[in-house]
Design an enzyme around this catalytic site. Sequence first.
Site, PDB file in Angstrom:
ATOM      1  N   ASP A 103       0.959  -1.414   0.461  1.00 55.90           N
ATOM      2  CA  ASP A 103       0.225   0.227   0.355  1.00 55.90           C
ATOM      3  C   ASP A 103       0.413   1.266   0.238  1.00 55.90           C
ATOM      4  O   ASP A 103       0.386   2.007  -0.735  1.00 55.90           O
ATOM      5  CB  ASP A 103      -1.477   0.091   1.648  1.00 55.90           C
ATOM      6  N   TYR A 104       1.904   0.924   0.644  1.00 56.63           N
ATOM      7  CA  TYR A 104       3.073   2.426   1.103  1.00 56.63           C
ATOM      8  C   TYR A 104       3.597   2.849  -0.361  1.00 56.63           C
ATOM      9  O   TYR A 104       3.758   3.891  -0.351  1.00 56.63           O
ATOM     10  CB  TYR A 104       3.835   2.349   2.407  1.00 56.63           C
ATOM     11  N   SER A 105       4.006   1.914  -0.660  1.00 55.12           N
ATOM     12  CA  SER A 105       4.619   1.480  -2.119  1.00 55.12           C
ATOM     13  C   SER A 105       3.943   2.476  -3.259  1.00 55.12           C
ATOM     14  O   SER A 105       4.636   2.703  -3.744  1.00 55.12           O
ATOM     15  CB  SER A 105       5.132   0.560  -2.220  1.00 55.12           C
TER      16      SER A 105
END
Length: 294
Positions: free
Chosen positions: A152-154
Site C-alpha cells: 500500500d505504501y509503495s
Amino acid sequence: MGTLDGKVSVITGATSGIGARAAEVFAAEGARVVIGGRRTDEGEALARAIGPAAVFHRTDVCVEGEVAALVNRAVETFGRLDVMINNAGSPSHLTGIMDADVSLFEATLSVHVSGTLLGIKHAARAMRDSGGGSIVTMAGIAGHAGGYAGLDYSVAKAAVVHLTRCAAVELGEHGIRVNSVSPGFVLTGVFAEGRGTARGDARVAGLRHFMADMEHDQQPLPGIGAPDDPTAAMVFLASDAARMISGQDLAVDGGLLAGRPTAVMLAERARIAGIVSGGGTVTGTGTGTGTADA
C-alpha cells in the site's frame, strides 16, 4: 538573512518526525509557518516553542474541508501562501498482494495520495491569487522500487511522484512549482510505528544498530538519514534558488536508488570465486562476512 525570509509556508504532518523538524528549520530560515497535524497537544507545543512565526491548525488531510481551512488559516494569519509542504503520512501495512486488505490499502491511498491532491488543490488556488509559489510533497524510495515498504505504501508513493509531475505541468503557467522529495532510510517515529511501535518517536534509538546494518549492504554513502536531510532538500525546493526546478523528485537516499555499494558486490564475487576454486560452500549470512569452506 534566511533562505526563506518573508515566505509563508504550510506544513502538514508537522507534529512529529520530519514534519516537526521542517517546521523548526523553516522558521529558522525566516519563514512563517502554519503547522498542520492531528495531534493538538504536540502541535500547539511546537508552535509555542518556535514562537510568533508559527501557529498550529488541527488538520486531517483526508478531509477536504479541513485542508481548505488550513490553507485559509495561512492566508488569514500571514496574508498569503508561498510554500506548501505535503508531509502527512501513515505507516506501511506489511502485507503482500495475496493477503492485501482493500480497506487498509484504500486508507493508505487516502492519506498519501488524496491528502496530497487536496493539499496541492487548495494551495494552488491561494498561490495563483498571489502570483506563484512552491509545492513540495514527501514521496519516498518505496515509490521507485519494490521491497522497501508494504504494498500500500509503495503504490501510494509511486502515485505521489507522478501526481507531482502532472501538477507541475498544469500549474506552471501560474508560476507554481511542484516537486517531491524521496528520503531513503531515515530514523523517525514513523519507521518505528510501521513495525508495530506506537508513539515511535520515543523508541527509535533501539533501531539504530539494525538500520546501520541494513544501510551497509544497500546504500553507497555510509550513515543513517536524519530528519535534517530531507528537510534541507525541502528548504532548497521552497527557496528562490530552485526557481527553475519543477516536476522533479529529489532522492535524498545516500545513493540507494543508484545501486548497491561496489564493496558489497566485490565481497560477494570473492566469496563466489572461493567456492568455485575450492569447491566449498558459503557459511555466514551477511554480505561479505561469510567464508568459503573446502
